[in-house]
Design a protein around this motif. Structure first.
Motif, short mmCIF file in Angstrom:
data_model
loop_
_atom_site.label_atom_id
_atom_site.label_comp_id
_atom_site.label_asym_id
_atom_site.label_seq_id
_atom_site.Cartn_x
_atom_site.Cartn_y
_atom_site.Cartn_z
N ILE A 74 0.83 -1.21 0.00
CA ILE A 74 0.00 0.00 0.00
C ILE A 74 0.86 1.26 0.00
N ASN A 75 1.92 1.27 0.79
CA ASN A 75 2.81 2.44 0.80
C ASN A 75 3.44 2.68 -0.57
N ARG A 76 3.82 1.60 -1.25
CA ARG A 76 4.38 1.72 -2.59
C ARG A 76 3.33 2.27 -3.56
N ALA A 86 2.75 5.95 -2.89
CA ALA A 86 3.86 6.75 -3.41
C ALA A 86 3.75 6.95 -4.92
N CYS A 87 3.18 5.98 -5.61
CA CYS A 87 3.00 6.08 -7.07
C CYS A 87 1.68 6.78 -7.43
N ASN A 88 0.91 7.18 -6.43
CA ASN A 88 -0.39 7.84 -6.60
C ASN A 88 -1.40 6.94 -7.31
N TYR A 102 -8.47 3.43 -1.42
CA TYR A 102 -9.26 3.40 -2.64
C TYR A 102 -8.38 3.72 -3.84
N LEU A 103 -8.85 3.28 -5.01
CA LEU A 103 -8.13 3.49 -6.27
C LEU A 103 -8.27 4.93 -6.75
N THR A 104 -7.19 5.46 -7.27
CA THR A 104 -7.25 6.75 -7.95
C THR A 104 -7.51 6.47 -9.44
N PRO A 105 -7.84 7.49 -10.21
CA PRO A 105 -7.96 7.27 -11.66
C PRO A 105 -6.67 6.71 -12.27
N PHE A 106 -5.50 7.12 -11.72
CA PHE A 106 -4.24 6.57 -12.20
C PHE A 106 -4.15 5.07 -11.89
N GLY A 107 -4.65 4.67 -10.72
CA GLY A 107 -4.66 3.26 -10.35
C GLY A 107 -5.54 2.44 -11.27
N CYS A 108 -6.70 2.98 -11.62
CA CYS A 108 -7.59 2.28 -12.56
C CYS A 108 -6.92 2.12 -13.92
#
Length: 98
Positions: A58-60, A63-65, A79-85
């Motif tokens: 999760i910390n990694r 850090a990558c947003n 929760y997921l960001t749009p970048f994560g999706c």
């Protein structure tokens, strides 16, 4: 190619199976905003990983947003960001799950 796109692609390439598992679980649970965040304990229980391992993942991802954290130290939600999706979509070739 745009430098930002290259940077994002390099982040996505570095995601390992555990990272993708966490992103995929959040996506399956529709955790795409702070209201629908998933507790870290639920993630560790469902994916059967240690708390320390989950914290590292999760910390990694934070850090990558690719994910964001909400709540206090005793009751953290992720929760997921749009970048994560987008990263999950790219990494799973559009399947969004593994």
């Amino acid at each position: 190619m745009n430098e930002y796109k290259k940077y994002f692609e390099s982040i996505v390439e570095q995601l390992n199976a555990n990272d993708v598992s966490v992103l995929s679980y959040l996506y399956k649970q529709n955790a795409t905003d702070s209201i629908h965040s998933i507790k870290t304990l639920e993630i560790t229980d469902h994916l059967q990983i240690s708390r320390s391992g989950c914290s590292r993942i999760i910390n990694r991802l934070i850090a990558c947003n690719l994910v964001k954290m909400v709540g206090n130290a005793r009751n953290l939600g992720i929760y997921l960001t749009p970048f994560g999706c987008t990263a999950l979509d790219i990494r799973t070739n559009g399947e969004m799950t593994i």
